[in-house]
Write an enzyme that holds these catalytic residues in place. Sequence first.
Site, PDB file in Angstrom:
ATOM      1  N   LYS A 285       0.840  -1.196   0.000  1.00 58.86           N
ATOM      2  CA  LYS A 285       0.000   0.000   0.000  1.00 58.86           C
ATOM      3  C   LYS A 285       0.874   1.245   0.000  1.00 58.86           C
ATOM      4  CE  LYS A 285      -4.283  -1.614   2.132  1.00 58.86           C
ATOM      5  NZ  LYS A 285      -5.235  -1.454   3.245  1.00 58.86           N
ATOM      6  N   GLU A 371     -19.387  -8.705   8.764  1.00 56.89           N
ATOM      7  CA  GLU A 371     -20.468  -8.062   9.501  1.00 56.89           C
ATOM      8  C   GLU A 371     -21.448  -9.072  10.081  1.00 56.89           C
ATOM      9  OE1 GLU A 371     -18.908  -5.233   6.373  1.00 56.89           O
ATOM     10  OE2 GLU A 371     -19.593  -7.318   6.374  1.00 56.89           O
ATOM     11  N   ARG A 399     -25.592  -5.609   5.709  1.00 54.02           N
ATOM     12  CA  ARG A 399     -25.049  -6.907   5.317  1.00 54.02           C
ATOM     13  C   ARG A 399     -25.308  -7.981   6.382  1.00 54.02           C
ATOM     14  NH1 ARG A 399     -19.259  -6.485   2.706  1.00 54.02           N
ATOM     15  NH2 ARG A 399     -20.289  -7.639   1.054  1.00 54.02           N
TER      16      ARG A 399
END
Length: 622
Positions: A285, A371, A399
């Site tokens: 990243k 979730e 979700r």
Amino acid sequence: MPHSTQARASLLPGIHSPQDLRRLPRADLRAVADEVRAYVLESVSKTGGHLSSNLGTVELTVALHYVFNTPTDRLVWDVGHQTYPHKILTGRRERMSTLRQLGGLSGFPQRTESEFDTFGTAHSSTSISAALGMAMAAKIKGDDRYSVAIIGDGALTAGMAFEALNNAGVEDCRLLVILNDNEMSISPPVGALNRYLAQLMSGQFYAKAKSMGKSVLKGAPTLFELAKRIEEHAKGMVVPATLFEQFGFNYIGPIDGHDLDSLIPTLENIRHLRGPQFLHVVTKKGQGYEHAEADPVAYHGPGKFDPAVGLQKPAVAPKTTFTQVFGQWLCDMAAHDERMVGITPAMREGSGLVEFEARFPTRYFDVGIAEQHAVTFAAGLATEGLKPVVAIYSTFLQRAYDQLIHDVAIQNLPVVFALDRAGLVGADGATHAGAYDIAFLRCIPNMAIACPADENECRQLLSTAYAQNQPVAVRYPRGSGAGVATSASLDGLPFGKGEIRRQGTGIAILAFGTLLQPALAAAQALNATVVNMRWAKPLDAQLLLEVAKTHAALVTVEDGALMGGAGSAVLEALQAAQQTVPVLQLGLPDVFIEHGDPVKLMAMQGLDAVGIEASIRARFLP
């Protein structure tokens, strides 16, 4: 910083589609990648947006569009945080200055924006399912094309990704899953041997030899099983292949995701293979920008900044945000009550749990992008007498809807849901809008929904929610509110009770949440009464009926969907009480609202003070 491109003519202006990219010699691709990286950095520094993840996928994006015949071959990007290089190479470079702005480019893949955006996304872990669907559709229609899912190691923590892997492994289709691993690599993918093994395992010779060996040994089961085990263990010594091969994939990698000389030959070999393929690439990243490399979290989604100096602390301290109010309350309540535990589905920073993790590490749980698990995990904790608080964005709670009903509400377990990003969130657009929580929570028995009007009320209503012996959601928006100072107290407010904030005549405005402030401003011009309802469920029916009897008309104001929202609750309560009074409902219409500045978006929906006043005058004071 990216490699210098000053000594040669720029290549990027001549790339208007991947076809232009594919016309270039491979030797030019390093320069193209450098130019794309520099363009991403320049663009995000001016508009804000996702940076670290996009800097990390530049070479992978270049390689994919160079090797595959996009858009005939389908690329499906998971989440979409990493698609700015993809947008730049697919004809949208000149529109990058409009990124995440009203009427401009979306920050995520969007099918209506480009034929190269084959699947719209912004929530994680959907790519493998979608790409498998595309691959099977191609097989059914007789199309000889590849479908490629690019998924990060974080998104691979979600159950949906593994459900898709389980399904894909038994299908004979042209599917490639690329794991973009920027954190969980077992060993660094460097050196000639690693590159050679990756290319060898993706090549025709390896595939044919493997297939031939299996057919020969099938007649001798004992030898076949022995050979299979030797192969698995031999590959397992150099690559973490076993897990994905158990799903039925041919595992390749890990390879360096920034090395075009490794990526391109490997992808070219994979294009000729049949059956589900799994390529493991390792990236970094923030690659190429030292500030983002050093702190990829801070540069995940920065606002505008000067690339030469990086992010700087603002000269004037910003106002306290609702997220910060929640984070401080969580720590204070945890210090007061040892039963409290905090849960987040991979949103520690975004949901304000950084300090909580530092102070109460044994009571902090980051369950990954999962979730559904987060909600049922909280339910399990609650059955044992603990007091779980689930810190989750409103859009992500969608979700886990079945778990909310089946595992929490039916059992009436005391779980607190701290719903950040309620209402419109602005630049992230429709995929992240918390527009539906009141509507989808209100219909669930045992659920309660608090709508604080300001920062201090947010703290107080969190305490109220925590004190209940049932599930309660407290919804609050992104950013700061009215600027109301918060107390240090852990005292709550009365459960299910609102208050009259301004006494007027004729018309009463019933405000839910932070729209209390524009409602008060509109009421000033109209001499209207303003009620701070505080609770979408249970409604303060007694206060509602008193106001209905003493006013000629009511106006409900909310920052959620009108259909099934708080205004609908008011109408239902009035009808149940056989109370007849004209009601004007103001809220979000039955459309998905695009990305843009949230203040402008709210004004466009008539939910600022000017819009509220205008709507009331048009309906009741023509």
